[in-house]
Structures are given as C-alpha cells and as structure tokens.
Design an enzyme around this catalytic site. Sequence first.
Site, PDB file in Angstrom:
ATOM      1  N   SER A  45      46.155  57.302  40.538  1.00  0.00           N
ATOM      2  CA  SER A  45      47.135  57.986  40.974  1.00  0.00           C
ATOM      3  C   SER A  45      47.399  59.222  40.047  1.00  0.00           C
ATOM      4  CB  SER A  45      48.681  57.081  40.397  1.00  0.00           C
ATOM      5  OG  SER A  45      48.665  57.054  38.984  1.00  0.00           O
ATOM      6  N   LYS A  62      51.333  58.635  33.248  1.00  0.00           N
ATOM      7  CA  LYS A  62      52.068  59.613  34.398  1.00  0.00           C
ATOM      8  C   LYS A  62      52.488  60.774  33.727  1.00  0.00           C
ATOM      9  CE  LYS A  62      51.971  56.587  37.830  1.00  0.00           C
ATOM     10  NZ  LYS A  62      50.834  55.922  37.510  1.00  0.00           N
TER      11      LYS A  62
END
Length: 231
Positions: free
Chosen positions: A152, A190
């Site tokens: 991701s 993230k």
Amino acid sequence: MLTRKQYELLRFISERLKESGVPPSFDEMKDALDLRSKSGIHRLITALEERGFIRRLPNRARAIEVIKLPELQAAAGNRRGFTPSVIEGNLGKVRASSSADEGERPVAVPVMGRIAAGTPIEALQTRSHTISVPPDMLGSGEHYALEVRGDSMVEAGILDGDMALIQRNESADTGDIVVALIDDEEATLKRFRRRGASIALEPANAAYEVRILPPNRVKIQGKLIGLYRKY
C-alpha cells in the site's frame, strides 16, 4: 495478500454460505476466529470488502456475498507462517558516541517484527533480532526496525520486504509516514494527516482507501526515518 485472520474469516463465510445459504452472524464469526470482540470482525469484513473478496448487499441484514477466494495466495502465505507484529518495550536507544571511531561503528537496531503496508493487521509484541545500521541514518532518541509486509506504500518507495527504520515518537506532523496503532489491536504503516477533528491514514497506492478515524482510536508509535533494503 490476505492476513491469516482475513483468510480464515473469508473461508468461514464461504463454507457457511455453501452449507446453509446464509452467512454467519458476527457472534459466530467472532467465536470461529477466537476474537475478543465483534469490532475485530467489523474491521476484517471492511478489509475483505476493500480488497474485493466480498460484497455487503444493501438493505439486507447480514447479507454478504463472497466474490472470490485467493486459494493459492493464501496457502502460500500460511506456509510461510505469516505472523505480523509490532512494537514492544526495551527499544534500542541510540546514544551519542564518545569518539570519532565509535561514531563510525554500525548501530544495532532491534527488529520488532512485521508491519502492514496494506490492510491493518493484528499487532503482536515480539522482538526477533537486530540489524546493523550506519549511525548517520539515525538521529537522536530511540529507534527500531519493522519488516514491511504489503504494497500500500509503493508510491512512496516503500516495498514489500523492506526494513522500515522507525524513530519512536508519540506525535506526528501532517505528511509524516508513521506506525499507527489502531484500537490497541492493529498496526499499519501509513501517511498521517489531520482532517478537522479526525485523523486520516493515507496509503500510497490507489488500490487502497484512506482510513478516517477519531483521534482516540489512533496511537502514533513512531515515524519513518529511512529504509533498509537488501538486494
């Protein structure tokens, strides 16, 4: 690639649908996966839906449709013993060297396990080994390393299998890439941003969605300061 729990839940739902035509209840899912609360099931369901493995049908209670099963991918993952983990106490502390020679010596940084650069994973607390890192890659404070699992963050140059070097910190600035602990259960790597009164955890891959969470559900465990990659 699905985590072990995601795969187990997907198989459980699929088998129940084949047997009875009705998906299991959240309580049945919780018991089948031996989870403490239904909130963990909600997160797993959301992750499976985001990855395109299931679909929740609108206006129908407990209506879940299995779209696909990643048989080969999941089996390979289980053979490797995939057990994501992140952060425990006794983190490695980098101290100022007393001489130029000491300053050139590699620093032993503890590897605290694996971190998801993908759908958040359950956070375990295990310390495995150490890696030697050039001191000029590190600043002051405490540091640890996490092995990246997932894709991701590929557009930020963070690849599956990279070793993420993390500076321990409980706060972050907008735009920092952080280790975020969600609900004291799941950890993910993230980009951190504030959106009004909420926190956004942003992937660097268009295949993944931004997660918007209230601040009381997110704890910052550190900030990314570098990557260690073997070729």
